[in-house]
Scaffold this motif. Structure first.
Motif, PDB file in Angstrom:
ATOM      1  N   LEU A   1      -7.585   7.193   7.993  1.00 23.90           N
ATOM      2  CA  LEU A   1      -6.701   6.945   6.743  1.00 23.90           C
ATOM      3  C   LEU A   1      -6.994   8.252   5.967  1.00 23.90           C
ATOM      4  CD1 LEU A   1      -4.473   6.103   5.407  1.00 23.90           C
ATOM      5  CD2 LEU A   1      -6.418   4.966   3.327  1.00 23.90           C
TER       6      LEU A   1
ATOM      7  N   LYS B   1       0.545   8.026  10.035  1.00 24.22           N
ATOM      8  CA  LYS B   1       0.418   7.107   8.504  1.00 24.22           C
ATOM      9  C   LYS B   1       0.913   6.122   9.115  1.00 24.22           C
ATOM     10  CE  LYS B   1       0.689   5.822   4.315  1.00 24.22           C
ATOM     11  NZ  LYS B   1       1.427   4.409   4.683  1.00 24.22           N
TER      12      LYS B   1
ATOM     13  N   SER C   1      -0.212   1.758   8.776  1.00 24.53           N
ATOM     14  CA  SER C   1       0.253   1.539   7.834  1.00 24.53           C
ATOM     15  C   SER C   1       1.276  -0.268   8.051  1.00 24.53           C
ATOM     16  CB  SER C   1       1.254   2.379   6.413  1.00 24.53           C
ATOM     17  OG  SER C   1       1.675   2.845   7.150  1.00 24.53           O
ATOM     18  N   TRP C   2       1.959  -0.051   9.142  1.00 24.00           N
ATOM     19  CA  TRP C   2       2.627  -0.510  10.327  1.00 24.00           C
ATOM     20  C   TRP C   2       2.078  -2.013   9.504  1.00 24.00           C
ATOM     21  CZ3 TRP C   2       7.834   0.959  11.994  1.00 24.00           C
ATOM     22  CH2 TRP C   2       8.486   0.221  12.807  1.00 24.00           C
TER      23      TRP C   2
ATOM     24  N   MET D   1       3.772  -2.160   6.857  1.00 26.87           N
ATOM     25  CA  MET D   1       4.086  -1.757   5.451  1.00 26.87           C
ATOM     26  C   MET D   1       4.605   0.012   5.425  1.00 26.87           C
ATOM     27  SD  MET D   1       1.253  -3.442   4.184  1.00 26.87           S
ATOM     28  CE  MET D   1       1.105  -3.291   2.163  1.00 26.87           C
ATOM     29  N   GLN D   2       5.174   0.416   4.117  1.00 33.68           N
ATOM     30  CA  GLN D   2       5.624   1.601   4.269  1.00 33.68           C
ATOM     31  C   GLN D   2       4.954   2.244   2.929  1.00 33.68           C
ATOM     32  OE1 GLN D   2       9.953   1.184   2.238  1.00 33.68           O
ATOM     33  NE2 GLN D   2       9.648   3.047   3.771  1.00 33.68           N
ATOM     34  N   ALA D   3       5.503   3.780   3.065  1.00 34.80           N
ATOM     35  CA  ALA D   3       5.463   4.352   0.850  1.00 34.80           C
ATOM     36  C   ALA D   3       6.727   4.850   0.556  1.00 34.80           C
ATOM     37  CB  ALA D   3       4.408   5.138   1.644  1.00 34.80           C
TER      38      ALA D   3
ATOM     39  N   TYR E   1      -0.356   8.684   0.230  1.00 38.49           N
ATOM     40  CA  TYR E   1      -0.368   7.220   1.063  1.00 38.49           C
ATOM     41  C   TYR E   1      -0.598   6.573   1.223  1.00 38.49           C
ATOM     42  CZ  TYR E   1       0.068  12.449   3.671  1.00 38.49           C
ATOM     43  OH  TYR E   1       0.215  13.790   3.668  1.00 38.49           O
TER      44      TYR E   1
ATOM     45  N   PRO F   1       0.382   2.143   1.283  1.00 37.73           N
ATOM     46  CA  PRO F   1       1.326   1.479   1.424  1.00 37.73           C
ATOM     47  C   PRO F   1       2.167   0.681   0.591  1.00 37.73           C
ATOM     48  CG  PRO F   1      -0.881   0.662   1.730  1.00 37.73           C
ATOM     49  CD  PRO F   1      -1.409   1.502   1.031  1.00 37.73           C
TER      50      PRO F   1
ATOM     51  N   ARG G   1       5.144  -4.959   1.877  1.00 39.37           N
ATOM     52  CA  ARG G   1       5.756  -5.513   3.590  1.00 39.37           C
ATOM     53  C   ARG G   1       7.093  -4.815   3.719  1.00 39.37           C
ATOM     54  NH1 ARG G   1       3.711  -7.977   8.526  1.00 39.37           N
ATOM     55  NH2 ARG G   1       5.726  -9.018   9.499  1.00 39.37           N
TER      56      ARG G   1
END
Length: 258
Positions: free
Chosen positions: A5, A52, A56-57, A59-61, A111, A113, A116
């Motif tokens: 990360l 990133k 995080s997949w 999920m997203q930011a 960064y 997340p 979902r």
């Protein structure tokens, strides 16, 4: 914490440094080194984004656009350079360096997340939004020679359409599509297509209406070229104040600098 990360941030910080070097080369009129450095910064920027997304997949930011925007602008700059718009290389490199440097030093969520994602469009609307805004930024800089009284080069006018006008047309298409996809994501995630009490949504729509007004004046040619160029240039502070600064946050130095 995943040991990979921190590399997300380090890669983007490295990209920002290389973008600054590309801007300096552009200001020194060293076009070859500027293009090479810009491509290298883009590679580090895309590696940061890709890592990133991988980590995080699915999920997203939500506040990642300041990290996508320099990459979109770098891609657009390289494309314009290949099409003969070399005069835009230096100003666009300088703009990319400023935006990337600011995002690297003042990130908002660093960064983190987001919840979902319920649909793939959650990962599509963000790059489309960045691409549309990149076109808007580039249009503002492309309008400056017209305001300076310089005669437009043949590459800047195509079928009677100016380069900054064409950029805004494409930017508006991409930006509008990103808004529709964001609404679909919001509806599937929260059963509401628009959350109007979100200040980000309100400021985003203000930018959309601004460029919608520009398109009416541009396509109908109701205003002379000079006024349209001023309108394109005035979009730059609008984009920074309403879309870029709200998605950046407090000062956060890199680990090696703290």
């Amino acid at each position: 914490m995943n040991p990979l990360l921190p590399w997300v941030g380090h890669l983007f910080q490295a990209a920002a440094v290389v973008y600054v070097l590309a801007a300096l080369a552009g200001l020194a009129r060293a076009k070859g080194p500027a293009v090479g450095l810009l491509a290298l910064g883009l590679a580090a920027n895309l590696a940061s984004i890709g890592l990133k997304l991988y980590l995080s997949w699915p999920m997203q930011a939500p506040f990642q656009e300041p990290f996508w925007l320099p990459a979109a602008l770098a891609l657009l700059t390289l494309g314009l350079w290949r099409r003969g718009h070399a005069s835009l290389l230096a100003p666009l490199c300088a703009l990319i360096a400023v935006l990337a440097g600011w995002a690297a030093i003042w990130p908002k969520d660093f960064y983190l997340p987001f919840p979902r994602s319920n649909t793939i469009v959650a990962h599509i609307f963000l790059p489309l939004s960045a691409a549309g805004k990149a076109c808007f930024y580039a249009a503002g800089l492309a309008a400056m020679p017209h305001l300076a009284g310089r005669r437009a080069a043949p590459a800047e006018i195509e079928n009677g359409r100016t380069l900054f006008g064409r950029l805004i047309v494409w930017g508006f298409v991409l930006f509008t599509l990103s808004l529709f996809l964001a609404e679909a994501w919001s509806y599937l995630g929260w059963a509401s297509p628009v959350i109007w009490n979100n200040a980000t949504m309100t400021s985003t729509m203000a930018v959309w209406f601004y460029y919608g007004c520009f398109l009416h004046l541009h396509l109908l040619r109701m205003w002379p070229l000079g006024r349209r160029a001023w309108l394109a240039l005035a979009g730059l502070p609008l984009l920074i104040v309403f879309t870029f600064l709200p998605e950046t946050g407090g000062l956060r130095l890199a680990g090696w600098a703290s």
